[in-house]
Design a protein around this motif. Structure first.
Motif, PDB file in Angstrom:
ATOM      1  N   THR A  77       0.824  -1.206   0.000  1.00 51.15           N
ATOM      2  CA  THR A  77       0.000   0.000   0.000  1.00 51.15           C
ATOM      3  C   THR A  77       0.864   1.265   0.000  1.00 51.15           C
ATOM      4  N   VAL A 102      -8.207   2.362   2.472  1.00 49.52           N
ATOM      5  CA  VAL A 102      -9.189   3.053   3.305  1.00 49.52           C
ATOM      6  C   VAL A 102      -8.601   4.300   4.003  1.00 49.52           C
ATOM      7  N   ILE A 103      -7.287   4.318   4.165  1.00 49.00           N
ATOM      8  CA  ILE A 103      -6.649   5.438   4.884  1.00 49.00           C
ATOM      9  C   ILE A 103      -6.329   6.651   4.002  1.00 49.00           C
ATOM     10  N   ASP A 151     -11.487  -5.342   4.762  1.00 44.03           N
ATOM     11  CA  ASP A 151     -10.469  -6.153   5.422  1.00 44.03           C
ATOM     12  C   ASP A 151     -10.535  -5.913   6.918  1.00 44.03           C
ATOM     13  N   TYR A 200       6.413  -0.862   7.416  1.00 41.45           N
ATOM     14  CA  TYR A 200       5.445  -0.417   6.395  1.00 41.45           C
ATOM     15  C   TYR A 200       4.083  -0.344   7.055  1.00 41.45           C
ATOM     16  N   GLU A 201       3.064  -0.007   6.275  1.00 38.34           N
ATOM     17  CA  GLU A 201       1.727   0.200   6.839  1.00 38.34           C
ATOM     18  C   GLU A 201       1.172  -1.033   7.567  1.00 38.34           C
ATOM     19  N   GLY A 202       1.479  -2.207   7.033  1.00 36.81           N
ATOM     20  CA  GLY A 202       0.969  -3.439   7.648  1.00 36.81           C
ATOM     21  C   GLY A 202       1.428  -3.570   9.097  1.00 36.81           C
ATOM     22  N   CYS A 205      -0.854  -1.632  11.276  1.00 33.19           N
ATOM     23  CA  CYS A 205      -2.117  -2.371  11.488  1.00 33.19           C
ATOM     24  C   CYS A 205      -1.941  -3.418  12.584  1.00 33.19           C
ATOM     25  N   GLU A 256       2.318  -9.161   4.008  1.00 34.05           N
ATOM     26  CA  GLU A 256       1.243 -10.160   3.982  1.00 34.05           C
ATOM     27  C   GLU A 256       1.619 -11.418   3.192  1.00 34.05           C
ATOM     28  N   TRP A 274      -5.188 -10.938   6.590  1.00 34.68           N
ATOM     29  CA  TRP A 274      -6.496 -10.433   6.169  1.00 34.68           C
ATOM     30  C   TRP A 274      -7.340 -11.599   5.645  1.00 34.68           C
ATOM     31  N   GLY A 310      -9.430  -2.469   7.497  1.00 31.54           N
ATOM     32  CA  GLY A 310      -8.689  -2.227   6.256  1.00 31.54           C
ATOM     33  C   GLY A 310      -9.671  -2.281   5.107  1.00 31.54           C
ATOM     34  N   GLY A 311      -9.133  -2.284   3.914  1.00 32.66           N
ATOM     35  CA  GLY A 311      -9.997  -2.453   2.757  1.00 32.66           C
ATOM     36  C   GLY A 311      -9.729  -1.395   1.705  1.00 32.66           C
ATOM     37  N   ARG A 381      -8.017   3.232  11.505  1.00 33.21           N
ATOM     38  CA  ARG A 381      -6.863   4.051  11.892  1.00 33.21           C
ATOM     39  C   ARG A 381      -7.355   5.496  11.881  1.00 33.21           C
TER      40      ARG A 381
HETATM   41  C1  GLC Z   1      -4.518  -4.405   3.393  1.00 30.35           C
HETATM   42  C2  GLC Z   1      -5.618  -3.498   3.955  1.00 30.35           C
HETATM   43  C3  GLC Z   1      -5.173  -2.071   3.980  1.00 30.35           C
HETATM   44  C4  GLC Z   1      -3.881  -1.952   4.763  1.00 30.35           C
HETATM   45  C5  GLC Z   1      -2.820  -2.847   4.147  1.00 30.35           C
HETATM   46  C6  GLC Z   1      -1.549  -2.849   4.978  1.00 30.35           C
HETATM   47  O1  GLC Z   1      -4.353  -4.170   2.044  1.00 30.35           O
HETATM   48  O2  GLC Z   1      -6.791  -3.626   3.199  1.00 30.35           O
HETATM   49  O3  GLC Z   1      -6.167  -1.245   4.543  1.00 30.35           O
HETATM   50  O4  GLC Z   1      -3.433  -0.624   4.822  1.00 30.35           O
HETATM   51  O5  GLC Z   1      -3.294  -4.169   4.056  1.00 30.35           O
HETATM   52  O6  GLC Z   1      -0.576  -3.655   4.412  1.00 30.35           O
END
Ligand code: GLC
Length: 427
Positions: A77, A102-103, A151, A200-202, A205, A256, A274, A310-311, A381
């Motif tokens: 992302t 979504v962010i 997600d 990273y973003e994951g 989360c 992921e 997810w 997420g999503g 978030r």
């Molecule tokens: C997924 C989620 C997303 C999140 C991302 C992080 O794609 O849908 O919202 O930011 O994972 O890796």
């Protein structure tokens, strides 16, 4: 007739034949001109890419005047975000429809990069969508994107192994540790718990899920509470998972897909990921078919488990030369029927709540019933045009904690100071 003339006649016949084939396969010029081509930009779809192409083919056959060209970005992302900010800042019209995390929506809407799509859904239709993504796509009362799929973090576990050793799916983090400590030494090459820990973003989360599952948060009623005792304990617990060997150090560089492969190769007892992963593990020919369970994430004792919301959402580039065709594609992909197909084939979870009552879907994917509750409780978030600045602060600090480079106290105090500056700039 001489051999030369025979060859000549044969060559002419072949040429005419090839010309005929070529002409008959190509569309007539007027037809070609009438067809508009739109570009749909989205992140890499896991699994077989032809499954999604089949959905787009259906759109083309229902809308013969439009062709859709897919252009794929990397799965991360953060990399996708970088691509969009650079290109939309440059007012590109190279793509028409885009899939947005979504962010991002408040940031893109505020920058004027995406079209207002409020006219695509009536109030009544909007009320069928889950409230979390609906809030995320709404900026100053207008709807800037349509929620495409949802997600939330969930726990995958090896049902066969938990059964073998008499464990049930853990409800607390200590329960997960206990099961891992008992089972992994008795099995060959088996990690306890894997999750996404790369910078990273994951990672954000994953960390937020530990914070929330211990009663912590980032902001509470507008107050910054990221350096709370609950968060420090939760962060220390994550570091401890790695130090104690329940989680292998490779997690500090994993996103992921690598975790999905490790678990998919039978090398881990538990995994956070997810919901999309479920369809891949249960596909025909998958070695794990029937052996995987899915459950809400655990929490700390006496606390409620909360997943990160997420999503992905569908939007239309403000600079698109063909916004009407682009909007048609957005409507099609987010329609109940197509969301249902995507749930069955790709494993994308619908953003429309009514689909969770669909008898066929429930029969094919019984866990969708429990996902509905997880999605309703999932926490977003911070919804802000400045979220991406906040995450840029959190990512390196959280990474330093789980890698053992900084203590949770030092890292969270520094995160607090930096986010404070961002919030002040926003006032
Ligand atoms: C997924 C989620 C997303 C999140 C991302 C992080 O794609 O849908 O919202 O930011 O994972 O890796």
């Amino acid at each position: 007739m001489g051999t030369r003339s025979t060859i000549f006649i044969a060559a002419i016949t072949l040429l005419c034949f090839l010309l005929f084939i070529g002409c008959s396969e190509r569309k007539r010029p007027s037809e070609e001109a009438a067809r508009s081509i739109i570009v749909f930009k989205h992140g890499k779809i896991s699994g077989d890419p032809s499954i999604f192409r089949a959905i787009l083919d259906r759109f083309e056959s229902e809308n013969p005047e439009i062709s859709v060209r897919e252009e794929t970005l990397p799965a991360s992302t953060d990399e996708q975000h970088q691509f969009y900010t650079l290109n939309l800042e440059g007012r590109t019209s190279d793509f028409d429809v885009l899939s947005m995390d979504v962010i991002w929506v408040p940031e893109f809407a505020r920058a004027g990069w995406i079209r207002d799509l409020s006219h695509l859904a009536s109030e009544q239709e909007r009320s069928d969508f889950f409230p979390g993504p609906m809030e995320a796509v709404t900026y100053r009362g207008r709807m800037y994107a349509v929620p495409w799929y949802l997600d939330a973090g969930v726990l995958y576990y090896r049902k066969d192994l938990l059964d073998k050793y008499g464990f049930s799916p853990p409800r607390t983090w200590n329960g997960l540790v206990e099961a891992a400590q008992h089972i992994t030494p008795r099995e060959k090459d088996l990690y306890g718990y894997i999750w996404q820990g790369k910078q990273y973003e994951g990672l954000v989360c994953n960390v937020l899920e530990f914070f929330w599952g211990n009663g912590g948060d980032v902001l509470k009623e507008g107050r910054l509470v990221i350096d709370s005792r609950e968060n420090m304990e939760a962060a220390a617990f994550m570091r401890n998972l790695i130090e104690s060997g329940i989680t292998p150090p490779l997690v500090t560089t994993a996103m992921e897909e690598p975790t999905r492969h490790i678990f998919g190769n039978g090398r881990a007892l538990f995994m956070r990921n997810w919901p999309y992963v479920w369809n891949i593990y249960n596909a025909e020919g998958s070695p794990l078919r029937g052996k995987v369970g899915i459950a809400p994430l655990p929490s700390f004792p006496g606390k409620t488990p909360i997943s990160t919301l997420g999503g992905w959402q569908l939007g239309v580039n403000r600079f698109s030369r063909n916004p009407e065709a682009a909007e048609k594609l957005v409507r099609f992909l987010s329609s109940p029927d197509v969301q249902k197909t995507a749930a069955i084939t790709i494993g994308y979870k619908p953003t429309r709540r009514s689909l969770y009552q669909d008898a066929e879907l429930r029969a094919m994917q019984p866990f969708i019933v429990s996902l509905h509750d997880i999605f309703m409780k999932a926490r977003p978030r911070p919804v802000s045009p400045y979220y991406m600045m906040m995450t840029q602060v959190m990512q390196p600090e959280f990474s330093a904690i789980i890698s053992g480079i900084r203590s949770p106290e030092a890292a969270l105090a520094s995160t607090r100071r930096q986010i404070q500056h961002i919030l002040e700039a926003d006032r």
